[in-house]
Design a protein around this motif. Sequence first.
Motif, PDB file in Angstrom:
ATOM      1  N   ARG A  67      54.979  43.302  37.617  1.00 47.36           N
ATOM      2  CA  ARG A  67      55.193  43.130  38.961  1.00 47.36           C
ATOM      3  C   ARG A  67      53.938  43.468  39.995  1.00 47.36           C
ATOM      4  NH1 ARG A  67      59.881  43.295  39.245  1.00 47.36           N
ATOM      5  NH2 ARG A  67      60.851  41.973  38.256  1.00 47.36           N
ATOM      6  N   LEU A  68      54.053  44.750  39.867  1.00 46.95           N
ATOM      7  CA  LEU A  68      53.223  44.925  40.717  1.00 46.95           C
ATOM      8  C   LEU A  68      52.119  44.939  40.533  1.00 46.95           C
ATOM      9  CD1 LEU A  68      55.333  48.332  41.511  1.00 46.95           C
ATOM     10  CD2 LEU A  68      55.565  47.083  43.265  1.00 46.95           C
ATOM     11  N   TYR A  69      51.617  45.356  39.720  1.00 48.96           N
ATOM     12  CA  TYR A  69      50.098  44.855  38.694  1.00 48.96           C
ATOM     13  C   TYR A  69      49.608  43.651  39.380  1.00 48.96           C
ATOM     14  CZ  TYR A  69      45.715  45.448  35.887  1.00 48.96           C
ATOM     15  OH  TYR A  69      44.618  46.351  35.587  1.00 48.96           O
ATOM     16  N   PHE A  70      50.665  42.797  39.090  1.00 50.30           N
ATOM     17  CA  PHE A  70      50.256  41.625  39.689  1.00 50.30           C
ATOM     18  C   PHE A  70      49.836  40.870  40.837  1.00 50.30           C
ATOM     19  CE2 PHE A  70      50.995  36.676  40.018  1.00 50.30           C
ATOM     20  CZ  PHE A  70      50.760  36.062  39.185  1.00 50.30           C
ATOM     21  N   SER A  71      51.062  41.492  41.674  1.00 52.37           N
ATOM     22  CA  SER A  71      50.407  41.519  43.454  1.00 52.37           C
ATOM     23  C   SER A  71      49.465  41.836  43.612  1.00 52.37           C
ATOM     24  CB  SER A  71      51.659  41.740  43.757  1.00 52.37           C
ATOM     25  OG  SER A  71      53.045  41.366  42.638  1.00 52.37           O
ATOM     26  N   ASP A  72      48.833  43.169  42.793  1.00 59.17           N
ATOM     27  CA  ASP A  72      47.830  44.062  43.536  1.00 59.17           C
ATOM     28  C   ASP A  72      46.546  42.973  43.200  1.00 59.17           C
ATOM     29  OD1 ASP A  72      49.069  46.578  43.619  1.00 59.17           O
ATOM     30  OD2 ASP A  72      48.849  47.154  42.546  1.00 59.17           O
ATOM     31  N   HIS A  73      46.136  42.409  42.155  1.00 60.50           N
ATOM     32  CA  HIS A  73      45.100  41.256  41.282  1.00 60.50           C
ATOM     33  C   HIS A  73      45.797  40.183  42.117  1.00 60.50           C
ATOM     34  CE1 HIS A  73      45.129  44.793  38.354  1.00 60.50           C
ATOM     35  NE2 HIS A  73      43.740  44.266  38.453  1.00 60.50           N
ATOM     36  N   LEU A  74      46.874  39.632  43.197  1.00 64.83           N
ATOM     37  CA  LEU A  74      46.800  38.432  43.189  1.00 64.83           C
ATOM     38  C   LEU A  74      46.339  39.128  45.205  1.00 64.83           C
ATOM     39  CD1 LEU A  74      47.410  35.944  42.771  1.00 64.83           C
ATOM     40  CD2 LEU A  74      50.182  36.020  43.952  1.00 64.83           C
ATOM     41  N   SER A  75      46.801  40.018  45.690  1.00 67.47           N
ATOM     42  CA  SER A  75      46.465  40.824  46.700  1.00 67.47           C
ATOM     43  C   SER A  75      44.697  40.326  46.914  1.00 67.47           C
ATOM     44  CB  SER A  75      47.103  41.608  47.411  1.00 67.47           C
ATOM     45  OG  SER A  75      47.164  42.448  46.385  1.00 67.47           O
ATOM     46  N   ASN A  76      44.346  41.169  46.267  1.00 67.86           N
ATOM     47  CA  ASN A  76      42.849  41.230  46.322  1.00 67.86           C
ATOM     48  C   ASN A  76      41.951  40.816  46.118  1.00 67.86           C
ATOM     49  OD1 ASN A  76      40.304  42.711  45.468  1.00 67.86           O
ATOM     50  ND2 ASN A  76      40.615  43.192  43.870  1.00 67.86           N
ATOM     51  N   PHE A 269      40.715  38.449  34.672  1.00 75.34           N
ATOM     52  CA  PHE A 269      41.413  38.676  35.796  1.00 75.34           C
ATOM     53  C   PHE A 269      42.924  39.878  35.935  1.00 75.34           C
ATOM     54  CE2 PHE A 269      45.824  37.764  38.608  1.00 75.34           C
ATOM     55  CZ  PHE A 269      46.107  37.781  39.562  1.00 75.34           C
ATOM     56  N   PHE A 270      42.730  40.614  34.895  1.00 76.88           N
ATOM     57  CA  PHE A 270      43.786  41.810  35.113  1.00 76.88           C
ATOM     58  C   PHE A 270      42.606  42.896  34.762  1.00 76.88           C
ATOM     59  CE2 PHE A 270      47.530  38.613  34.061  1.00 76.88           C
ATOM     60  CZ  PHE A 270      48.586  39.121  35.275  1.00 76.88           C
ATOM     61  N   GLY A 271      41.965  43.056  35.056  1.00 79.70           N
ATOM     62  CA  GLY A 271      40.657  44.624  35.470  1.00 79.70           C
ATOM     63  C   GLY A 271      39.942  44.783  33.816  1.00 79.70           C
ATOM     64  N   VAL A 272      40.949  43.925  32.627  1.00 74.37           N
ATOM     65  CA  VAL A 272      40.137  44.509  31.183  1.00 74.37           C
ATOM     66  C   VAL A 272      38.436  44.061  31.820  1.00 74.37           C
ATOM     67  CG1 VAL A 272      40.715  44.440  28.747  1.00 74.37           C
ATOM     68  CG2 VAL A 272      42.715  44.167  30.641  1.00 74.37           C
ATOM     69  N   GLN A 273      38.526  45.536  31.040  1.00 76.07           N
ATOM     70  CA  GLN A 273      37.017  45.065  30.794  1.00 76.07           C
ATOM     71  C   GLN A 273      36.084  44.654  29.053  1.00 76.07           C
ATOM     72  OE1 GLN A 273      34.349  44.777  33.709  1.00 76.07           O
ATOM     73  NE2 GLN A 273      36.704  45.809  34.974  1.00 76.07           N
ATOM     74  N   ILE A 274      35.901  43.036  29.837  1.00 80.02           N
ATOM     75  CA  ILE A 274      36.151  42.973  28.246  1.00 80.02           C
ATOM     76  C   ILE A 274      34.006  41.955  28.522  1.00 80.02           C
ATOM     77  CG2 ILE A 274      37.295  41.287  28.568  1.00 80.02           C
ATOM     78  CD1 ILE A 274      38.013  41.301  25.324  1.00 80.02           C
ATOM     79  N   SER A 275      33.671  41.891  27.401  1.00 76.00           N
ATOM     80  CA  SER A 275      32.211  41.039  27.204  1.00 76.00           C
ATOM     81  C   SER A 275      32.232  39.617  26.647  1.00 76.00           C
ATOM     82  CB  SER A 275      31.405  41.860  26.617  1.00 76.00           C
ATOM     83  OG  SER A 275      31.642  41.967  25.835  1.00 76.00           O
ATOM     84  N   GLY A 276      31.848  38.569  27.884  1.00 73.07           N
ATOM     85  CA  GLY A 276      31.957  37.560  26.139  1.00 73.07           C
ATOM     86  C   GLY A 276      31.738  37.779  24.773  1.00 73.07           C
ATOM     87  N   MET A 277      30.642  38.696  24.091  1.00 75.57           N
ATOM     88  CA  MET A 277      30.678  38.894  22.553  1.00 75.57           C
ATOM     89  C   MET A 277      31.859  39.143  21.968  1.00 75.57           C
ATOM     90  SD  MET A 277      28.856  37.848  20.682  1.00 75.57           S
ATOM     91  CE  MET A 277      27.861  37.677  21.087  1.00 75.57           C
ATOM     92  N   ASP A 278      32.944  40.492  23.188  1.00 74.46           N
ATOM     93  CA  ASP A 278      34.062  41.272  22.317  1.00 74.46           C
ATOM     94  C   ASP A 278      34.612  40.482  22.470  1.00 74.46           C
ATOM     95  OD1 ASP A 278      32.531  44.528  21.882  1.00 74.46           O
ATOM     96  OD2 ASP A 278      33.101  44.382  24.089  1.00 74.46           O
ATOM     97  N   ALA A 279      34.896  39.334  23.480  1.00 70.32           N
ATOM     98  CA  ALA A 279      36.216  38.235  23.445  1.00 70.32           C
ATOM     99  C   ALA A 279      35.879  37.454  22.124  1.00 70.32           C
ATOM    100  CB  ALA A 279      35.833  37.538  25.248  1.00 70.32           C
ATOM    101  N   LEU A 280      34.563  37.061  21.773  1.00 70.57           N
ATOM    102  CA  LEU A 280      34.802  35.732  20.962  1.00 70.57           C
ATOM    103  C   LEU A 280      35.032  36.547  19.336  1.00 70.57           C
ATOM    104  CD1 LEU A 280      30.757  34.538  21.739  1.00 70.57           C
ATOM    105  CD2 LEU A 280      33.610  33.078  21.120  1.00 70.57           C
ATOM    106  N   ILE A 281      34.939  37.651  19.470  1.00 72.75           N
ATOM    107  CA  ILE A 281      35.721  38.221  18.098  1.00 72.75           C
ATOM    108  C   ILE A 281      36.621  38.676  17.963  1.00 72.75           C
ATOM    109  CG2 ILE A 281      35.093  40.204  16.669  1.00 72.75           C
ATOM    110  CD1 ILE A 281      32.130  40.947  17.638  1.00 72.75           C
TER     111      ILE A 281
END
Length: 352
Positions: A67-76, A269-281
């Motif tokens: 909840r706190l993590y979501f609020s932080d990213h939402l307010s950002n 959105f939640f700050g996980v640094q993932i590239s498009g290529m990594d996501a495809l796999i």
Amino acid sequence: MVPGSIPKTIFSIAKLNTFVSNELMQTTNKNNLFRYLGILLKALALVLTFWFIYNRIFTTKNLDEIRLYFSDHLSNGKNLWMLLIAILLTGFNWGMETYKWRFLILKIENISFVRAFKAVLSGVTVSVFTPNRIGEYAGRVVYINEGDRIQAALITVISSLSQLIITMLVGALCGLIYLDSYQPDTVGDLSLYIGIQLYIILFVLVILTFINTSFLTILLNRIKYLAKRFAKYTAVFGYYSQTQLFKVLGFSLIRYTVFSVQYFLLLRFFGVQISGMDALILIPVYFIALTAIPTITLAELGVREVVAITIFSVITTNEIGLVSTSFTIWLFNLAIPALVGVVFVLRAKVFK
């Protein structure tokens, strides 16, 4: 008129009236029984749906942190557009599933898109509290009025099978790439080569089997016991041409792409640094891992978190970001549609 025939006629009419009255009473009693049973089943579905979703949300270990993590990213507000697109894709996701199911169900009943959508969300509601979501079939067929509901359930199996095939085939291919790219020490070149060959064979066999479901009808009809008693139901597998079944696989692939994009957007959105290529796999590997693990929805959210952390640990240590993504995707794609589907379950005609 023969003397004495009038009293006999009157007696016969009275007897007939008594018989009709008894039949009507029995029919009324039977209808009332089914009506009350239908009300009971709807009430049970309502209670179980709300209880399971409530239990899932408020027993989550990291709920306050999420909840706190979501609020932080939402307010950002930096990547707020990603969250909004992910939310909009929820509607497209279930709309695509509705279109696919309606495309198949039209073989037995001319059902509108709106009613098909109600059926699909009713299935989501009932699936929430049943093991491995088998209640989805029962939830959908209550909106079949003219067609045969057993046939509709079997058609729903074909729809679900098409989605499973896409998940397994895409996930298996990405799994091979995952092992080669992220776990090179666990698999050698020879093992990878054998794995690719087996995958190609599996791919061809699965696709050929699915687009030739009519062969299953022929095969089942050769079994005398089944042919004599269940010919009406085994015939379902022969309703569709290869072209139509290829279209169904195409619909499933589109839907698979939609919730893959949803997952990627929420990761970012939640700050996980993932590239498009990594996501495809990694995202397909995550989906196939969830599919391979037998689970009831009661424990599913915890399973999603553990699997996500395990799969994505090769590129990130942001565990709370992964947990938040898994929780949110479950909330958007399952919990909220299930709650909306409660309305349609309550308005459905459980018994014909």
